[in-house]
Structures are given as structure tokens and as C-alpha cells.
Design an enzyme around this catalytic site. Structure first.
Site, short mmCIF file in Angstrom:
data_model
loop_
_atom_site.label_atom_id
_atom_site.label_comp_id
_atom_site.label_asym_id
_atom_site.label_seq_id
_atom_site.Cartn_x
_atom_site.Cartn_y
_atom_site.Cartn_z
N GLY A 201 0.82 -1.22 0.00
CA GLY A 201 0.00 0.00 0.00
C GLY A 201 0.84 1.25 0.00
N ASN A 202 0.21 2.37 0.26
CA ASN A 202 0.94 3.64 0.36
C ASN A 202 0.34 4.47 1.49
OD1 ASN A 202 -1.12 5.57 -0.80
ND2 ASN A 202 -0.98 4.06 -2.45
N ARG A 203 0.96 5.60 1.79
CA ARG A 203 0.60 6.36 2.99
C ARG A 203 -0.46 7.43 2.74
NH1 ARG A 203 5.00 9.09 4.34
NH2 ARG A 203 3.87 9.91 6.11
N SER A 204 -1.11 7.42 1.61
CA SER A 204 -2.16 8.42 1.38
C SER A 204 -3.31 8.20 2.36
CB SER A 204 -2.67 8.30 -0.06
OG SER A 204 -3.79 9.14 -0.22
#
Ligand code: C5P
Length: 392
Positions: A201-204
Site C-alpha cells: 500500500g501507500n501512505r495516502s
């Protein structure tokens, strides 16, 4: 704007603190008028620190400056959150037995209330009648939402989320320049499953997309928010479609884009996904010291939508980049908008402590010829308004 936030004595007063904070962060001069009972739930120092102004509660303070009417006369907008059943009854009856009652009676500013109480009190015919009376006088009623209440019970009566209250309140006094426009916003970050319990995933956090959706709705647009793994509560005032992975986001976005006038791709989308999703949890005992993952490319949703867009449809992409140099960042943006084919690109720098998962943002918006058309810095709400000004 000079905004009075009235806080009354319900447990939701602790959440009203975030209404005060959001309005201050959006650049407004906020004056809290709290009832005595509100101050049992939330401390004066908290409200003074966040509002950056003195908190008023006593009718007999500041008599020489005629404070009981001065605060209301100076207000451009009054927001009462939470509004208890008692306060709602007093407002409907025009009572002025405390400072908040006087402030509201002495004001010609628009009044927005966010009721909060137990379901039985909300549904009581007395409250229902009082709400009708207030509505007939042009008062804007936000919520209440349906959900967990203070005790073990759940139902209608929970105060709306602070961001929803702020958006609805600012909508009452703000421009209505997007009425009739259908706007699709994607928000959050996609998660690409590896197995039933893990993902890449990513940190958005979804904050910028949510702020855009709320700001567009406040300006009258018909908004659909496609939400990928939000870190914060989804707004109740817009239609929300929840998705997880990029492929799910692609399906939902392509469907909704068909009828949208504007598509804003604020979501952080994974460029690659695991080629194979294990049916069961991947076990380290079977992998040894190294785990090889093979990733395959995801479809580029923004590029695809730009290729099939209808005449008049506006497509806005985002470019989250870690490039520290401003000129090089702009060049990356220019190359990206040429590749993607969208109408505008919102370029923002992201990093460990910038852009993602924060309350504020700094962006440069370029058009298809690479020219800078907007530069904005501030809360994600104010950045959203700058982007929507361009759109409007
Ligand atoms: O290429 P890059 O990921 O930097 O582009 C970012 C923009 O493209 C964002 O608006 C994002 O929502 C969108 N995007 C997409 N599909 C992908 C990757 C990014 O729509 N597979």
C-alpha cells in the site's frame, strides 16, 4: 469571516473542538460562545487555545461593551455544535436567558445547527416540532447522523462529523458556482493484496480527496467519492463508493466517470500489483530467507479516462513526487501531464512528513501546455477551494 461557534452542553462538545479547529485552520476568526453546561464537557483553555480568542459564556461579563449583542452583531455566520434538545427548544422559542441565546437573537447572520442527542429525544414530537420551526425560519440543520451514541445505544442522534458540519456551514455563506455539475473524486491509497491478510500500500490518508469532495459539494456540485482505504471517516454528505485495490478502483471509476462532468483523480494508485495473490497466508517457513514477489503493471486509470473522455468533460490528475527541487518538480509534472493526457495536473511534493497524511498541502496546478495556472498552500480545504475556483 467572523464566525461564532456556539457550544452547548452535550457530550458531543468534545467533538465540537474539531469544528473550531477546522474553521481556524481554514483562515476564519472564530469566537466561541459556550453555555455553562458545555464548559463541564470541554475546558475553556482548550477552546481558547484552538480558537485563538477568549471564550465567552457569562451574560454578565463585558456589560459595558454590551457584549450580549455585540458578538452576534459582528458575526458573519453562527454555528451551534452540538445543539442539544434544550438549546433547540430555546432557539425555537426565542429565549435569551444566556449569552448564546442573546448572541443568536441579536444576529442577522445565517445560523447552522448540528443537533446531538439520544434517539428518543431527537424523535420526540417536541424536538421534531422545534426543528420544523427553525427550518421554516431558514436555519440550516446538519445531521444528526445515525450511529453509536454515548451509552450502549445506537441510532439517529449522533452529531455529524466535524468536517461535514464545517463544509455545510461554509456552504451556507460560500459561492454556489458548481450547482448541477457532477463531480467524481477518487481519494485514499490503493492496497494490492499479497494474500488474505497482507497488502502492498501507500501512505495516502484520503484527506485531500475528501476535502475536495466536501468543498465541491458545498459549492453545489453533485459529488461521488470513490474511497480507497481512507484513514479518516468518510463524509456523510456525499455519495461514497468504497474500493480496495487498483483494479476495484478502475472498475468503480470507469463506471462513475461515464456520467461525470469532472473527474478528479486524487487517489494514490499502485502502479504494480502482485502477479499472484496467494489463497492462504504466505508462510515464512516455506519461503526461507528471501521472498521473491513478482509484480505486474496496473492499468493507468487516469490515462485511460483521458483517452475516452467526452467533449467538455474535465479530467484532473495528481502528481505526488518526492523531487526536492522546485524546477525539477515542475518538469516532472510537465512530462506527466503529456503522458497522461488529462486537462490539469495538481503537483504536490510528498515525503516522510509532507503531503501524505498531513492536514496541509502545497500544490502547483499546470494545464496541458505545462503553464502554471494555480499555486496554493494551506489546509487541504483551502487548497481544494483554489482548485475548484479554477474549475468553476
Ligand atoms: O503516474 P503517477 O502514479 O505518478 O500518476 C498519478 C496520477 O495518476 C494520479 O492522479 C493517480 O490517481 C493516477 N493514476 C491512475 N492509475 C494508475 C496510477 C496513477 O489513475 N495506475
Amino acid at each position: 469571516m467572523n464566525i461564532v461557534v456556539g457550544i452547548t452542553g452535550g457530550i458531543a462538545a468534545y467533538k465540537a473542538v474539531n469544528v473550531v479547529r477546522a474553521l481556524v485552520l481554514a483562515g476564519h476568526d472564530v469566537h466561541v460562545v459556550a453555555t455553562e453546561n458545555a464548559l463541564r464537557f470541554v475546558g475553556r483553555p482548550t477552546l481558547e487555545a484552538l480558537s485563538r480568542n477568549l471564550v465567552h459564556s457569562d451574560l454578565y461579563e463585558g456589560v459595558a461593551e454590551v457584549r450580549h449583542v455585540a458578538i452576534g452583531q459582528a458575526a458573519d455566520l453562527i454555528v451551534v455544535a452540538p445543539a442539544t434538545a434544550n438549546t433547540i427548544a430555546k432557539l425555537a422559542g426565542g429565549f435569551a436567558d444566556d449569552l448564546l441565546g442573546n448572541t443568536i437573537l441579536a444576529s442577522t447572520a445565517p445560523l447552522v445547527i448540528a443537533p446531538a442527542m439520544h434517539t428518543e429525544m431527537w424523535q420526540n414530537p417536541a424536538t421534531a416540532h422545534n426543528i420544523e420551526v427553525l427550518r421554516s425560519r431558514g436555519v440550516t440543520v446538519v445531521g444528526p447522523a445515525v450511529g453509536q451514541l454515548t451509552g450502549k445505544d445506537a441510532g439517529p442522534g449522533r452529531m455529524s462529523e466535524p468536517d461535514d458540519i464545517v463544509a455545510a456551514a461554509l456552504a451556507v455563506v460560500g459561492p454556489r458556482d458548481l450547482v448541477g455539475k457532477r463531480i467524481l473524486v477518487t481519494a485514499g491509497g490503493t492496497r494490492e493484496p499479497l494474500d488474505p491478510v497482507r497488502f502492498i500500500g501507500n501512505r495516502s490518508s484520503g484527506r485531500q480527496g475528501i476535502a475536495l469532495a466536501l468543498a465541491a459539494a458545498a459549492r453545489g456540485a453533485d459529488v461521488t467519492l470513490i474511497a480507497a482505504n481512507l484513514e479518516v471517516a468518510a463524509p456523510a454528505s456525499v455519495a461514497v463508493v468504497r474500493v480496495g485495490s487498483t483494479l476495484e478502483l478502475a472498475d468503480a471509476t470507469t463506471d462513475a466517470a461515464a456520467s461525470a462532468d469532472v473527474v478528479i483523480m486524487a487517489a494514490a494508485v499502485a502502479d504494480y500489483r502482485p502477479e499472484v495473490v496467494a489463497e492462504r497466508k504466505i508462510k515464512k517457513e516455506q519461503q526461507g530467507d528471501v521472498l521473491d514477489l513478482r509484480l505486474v503493471k496496473n492499468p493507468d486509470i487516469l490515462k485511460g479516462l483521458s483517452e475516452i473522455r467526452r467533449p467538455g468533460q474535465v479530467i484532473i490528475g495528481f502528481a505526488a513526487e518526492t523531487e526536492p527541487d522546485a524546477a525539477a518538480l515542475l518538469e516532472l509534472g510537465r512530462a506527466k501531464i503529456a503522458r497522461k493526457g488529462c486537462d490539469y495536473l495538481v503537483i504536490n511534493r510528498v515525503g516522510w512528513s509532507e503531503g501524505f497524511a498531513t492536514e496541509s498541502n502545497t500544490v502547483t496546478v499546470i494545464d496541458r501546455s505545462g503553464v502554471t495556472v494555480v499555486e496554493a498552500s494551506g489546509t487541504k480545504t483551502s487548497v481544494s477551494d483554489s482548485i475548484l475556483d479554477l474549475l468553476a
